[in-house]
Design a protein around this motif. Structure first.
Motif, PDB file in Angstrom:
ATOM      1  N   MET A  82       8.502 -11.138  -7.837  1.00 19.69           N
ATOM      2  CA  MET A  82       9.839 -11.058  -7.245  1.00 19.69           C
ATOM      3  C   MET A  82      10.346  -9.632  -7.222  1.00 19.69           C
ATOM      4  N   ALA A  83      10.240  -8.953  -8.367  1.00 22.05           N
ATOM      5  CA  ALA A  83      10.800  -7.607  -8.466  1.00 22.05           C
ATOM      6  C   ALA A  83      10.077  -6.664  -7.509  1.00 22.05           C
ATOM      7  N   SER A  84       8.738  -6.760  -7.477  1.00 22.96           N
ATOM      8  CA  SER A  84       8.022  -5.817  -6.614  1.00 22.96           C
ATOM      9  C   SER A  84       8.305  -6.118  -5.150  1.00 22.96           C
ATOM     10  N   THR A  85       8.390  -7.404  -4.787  1.00 16.12           N
ATOM     11  CA  THR A  85       8.672  -7.729  -3.387  1.00 16.12           C
ATOM     12  C   THR A  85      10.065  -7.264  -2.989  1.00 16.12           C
ATOM     13  N   ALA A  87      11.931  -4.812  -4.352  1.00 19.24           N
ATOM     14  CA  ALA A  87      11.969  -3.349  -4.235  1.00 19.24           C
ATOM     15  C   ALA A  87      11.246  -2.916  -2.967  1.00 19.24           C
ATOM     16  N   ALA A  88      10.096  -3.552  -2.692  1.00 17.50           N
ATOM     17  CA  ALA A  88       9.326  -3.191  -1.508  1.00 17.50           C
ATOM     18  C   ALA A  88      10.108  -3.482  -0.238  1.00 17.50           C
ATOM     19  N   PHE A  93      12.575  -1.647   4.581  1.00 14.42           N
ATOM     20  CA  PHE A  93      13.632  -1.679   5.593  1.00 14.42           C
ATOM     21  C   PHE A  93      13.984  -0.262   6.035  1.00 14.42           C
ATOM     22  N   VAL A  94      14.180   0.614   5.052  1.00 13.75           N
ATOM     23  CA  VAL A  94      14.522   2.002   5.371  1.00 13.75           C
ATOM     24  C   VAL A  94      13.390   2.657   6.166  1.00 13.75           C
ATOM     25  N   PHE A 152       5.088  -3.274   0.426  1.00 16.89           N
ATOM     26  CA  PHE A 152       5.892  -2.278   1.145  1.00 16.89           C
ATOM     27  C   PHE A 152       5.242  -1.979   2.502  1.00 16.89           C
ATOM     28  N   ALA A 153       3.935  -1.728   2.464  1.00 20.89           N
ATOM     29  CA  ALA A 153       3.236  -1.386   3.707  1.00 20.89           C
ATOM     30  C   ALA A 153       3.265  -2.569   4.673  1.00 20.89           C
TER      31      ALA A 153
END
Ligand SMILES: Nc1ncnc2c1ncn2[C@@H]1O[C@H](COP(=O)(O)OP(=O)(O)OP(=O)(O)O)[C@@H](O)[C@H]1O
Ligand SMILES: [Mg+2]
Lengths: 266, 267
Positions: A82-85, A87-88, A93-94, A152-153
């Protein structure tokens, strides 16, 4: 007039035949190279079956003193995913804002943003985990970072596509109205794409719940690491019940997120 | 009367080498209603997007509100753009937001950075938006989601958003291309009456010759990126039409009264 009328043009039929032939040929070459033959698999299936039925089954419960550790490990794995998703997703988005020619204030750089995301994405999570493990050592930090990089990617690419699908027209209209870039993001990109972004985010959580178990095994911490230590010490019965619990967790998370996604996309 | 927009020897060459505008010069006077006609690919959309610098031009100058708009950057460009409303064929609304929110987007260019970001529109802006929606026959839809409207209604929201900018000039890129004949008529009439009442000049790209004839003060004909006709609707005769579309009038589907009666009986 007994000849049947073909449904495919002869060219297309030849193409299909060629394709099938190529697949068969590749299979033969690959089997020859790896030295693996299907016959071997069937020959050894007795042993595999014996291992599964005698060592793994029946699932056994761990000693009561370990139950808390295992529960904590499960929570760690869930939290890691959850946390990594999350943050990613925020980072993606940015990043995605700059990855679309029609939305980014620097359209010329958009290609490089997409290229960078593609590059990161083409390195599997497990490889990232190994790289990070070598520098950071065992710990949830490794799992978190490895999952963060790949999701993230992935989400950067997914968000760019969502934005180009649903936001680029209204972004143009706000541009024509004299709105600044942050205003275009808040008033057009975000509301128009929100359901799409959330849907991708939930999908990524599903993927990462699975991946965080595997990443855990190679040093990322959480339930994967616990599972691996039981397997290494030949406690197969306990490993089996952990595997079943992992499957249950994945199914439950999939169900919940699938339900939410369906609601959102309505 | 002062010109609200003037093109001086404008050329636009896309990176792929297509020359979409070729030595285009014209002026639009304050309050004038101008239609731009021409076959597909003649450069109509390019001309509109050059007028508010959505695309950069290759040479020449575009003056809007006394400024050379191609020289402007950043906040100067944004404040030049807010004086020019734009209306799109596909409406380009934010469909997840309400009609009122979409209408108020026209005010973003006038607001301070923080209040614009947070969507804190002033009460007077909201009142103006509701009155405008009422004038456009959308009073009952102010709080509907924009996605729930019909095409004609969406286009009216598009008009409301553009008019909220209090523009000197409206750029309309095929505003009725996706609409049925009756909504098309409503939109053209609303556009003309709103613009005339507020003294806003309009440039409207059209594929409908009859609409161009009926509503415009002046028609500009484009062909292959050049202006080949510039005059009143009365001056647009068969020869001029042929110059624009490259084919005789009989080969064109002009719509409206030009369609012979008996064509209605065809299956
Ligand atoms: N982004 C672009 N990149 C390259 N060429 C373009 C681009 N946009 C338009 N063109 C080309 O420029 C020419 C003029 O295009 P434009 O869209 O202005 O025509 P139009 O008159 O609006 O056509 P339509 O009536 O179909 O909307 C066309 O030949 C088109 O192919
Ligand atoms: Mg066009």
């Amino acid at each position: 007039m007994s000849r049947k009328i073909p449904l495919l043009s002869p060219d297309l039929r030849r193409l299909y035949a060629l394709f099938l032939g190529a697949v068969l040929l590749l299979f033969v070459i690959a089997t020859a190279l790896t030295g693996f033959t299907p016959a071997l698999f069937f020959g050894q299936s007795g042993e595999i079956w014996k291992f599964l039925s005698e060592d793994f089954l029946p699932p056994r419960l761990p000693e009561s003193g370990r139950i808390q550790v295992i529960a904590e490990a499960f929570l760690t794995t869930l939290a890691m995913a959850m946390a990594s998703t999350t943050a990613a997703a925020l980072l993606a988005f940015v990043m995605a804002l700059f990855g679309s020619e029609r939305i980014s204030p620097y359209p010329k750089a958009a290609r490089f943003v997409r290229g960078f995301a593609t590059f990161l994405r083409n390195i599997p999570t497990l490889v990232w985990a190994f790289i990070l493990f070598s520098s950071l050592g065992i710990g949830t930090g490794v799992g978190f970072t490895a999952l963060l990089i790949t999701s993230f990617a992935f989400m950067t690419r997914a968000f760019i596509e969502t934005m180009e699908d649903v936001s680029s027209d209204c972004v143009e209209s706000l541009l024509a109205a004299g709105a600044s870039f942050p205003e275009r993001v808040v008033h057009a990109v975000l509301p128009a794409g929100l359901s799409g972004f959330i849907s991708w985010y939930l999908y990524c959580i599903e993927v990462n719940i699975r991946a965080s178990t595997i990443v855990g095994m190679v040093g990322g911490g959480g339930i994967g690491l616990v599972l691996f230590s039981y397997i290494k010490t030949f406690h197969y019965g306990i490993a089996c019940s952990i595997i079943l619990m992992v499957a249950a967790m994945v199914i439950i998370v999939d169900q919940i997120s699938g339900r939410i996604r369906k609601e959102i996309l309505k | 009367m002062a010109a609200v927009l003037s093109f001086k020897r404008v050329c636009k060459r896309y990176p792929n080498g297509v020359c979409a505008l070729n030595d285009v010069s014209f002026e639009v006077l304050s309050g004038e209603f101008v239609s731009v006609i021409g076959p597909s690919g003649s450069g109509k959309s390019t001309l509109l997007r050059a007028a508010n610098a959505l695309i950069p031009i290759s040479s020449g100058s575009v003056y809007a509100g006394g400024e050379r708009i191609s020289d402007l950057r950043g906040s100067r460009l944004r404040s030049a753009r807010r004086g020019i409303g734009m209306i799109f064929q596909n409406y380009n609304l934010v469909y997840q937001l309400s009609v009122l929110q979409n209408t108020l987007h026209g005010r973003l260019g006038y607001m301070g950075a923080l209040s614009a970001l947070l969507g804190l529109y002033s009460e007077s802006d909201k009142i103006a938006a509701l009155e405008l929606l009422d004038e456009l026959g959308l009073a009952d839809f102010a709080y509907s989601r924009a996605s729930d409207l019909s095409g004609g209604q969406k286009q009216r929201v598009g008009i409301a958003r553009a008019v909220m900018q209090e523009p000197r000039l409206l750029l309309c890129d095929e505003p009725i291309a996706s609409l049925d004949p009756s909504s098309s008529k409503t939109i053209m009439e609303l556009l003309r009456s709103l613009a005339k009442k507020r003294g806003i000049a309009c440039i409207v790209n059209l594929h409908q010759l009859d609409a161009a004839r009926r509503y415009s003060d002046r028609i500009i004909g484009l062909s292959h990126g050049r202006i080949v006709f510039d005059g009143t609707p009365q001056m647009l005769d068969a020869a001029a039409t042929e110059r624009i579309y490259g084919t005789a009038c009989e080969n064109l589907m002009t719509g409206g009264s030009d369609v012979p009666e008996n064509s209605a009986t065809l299956p």
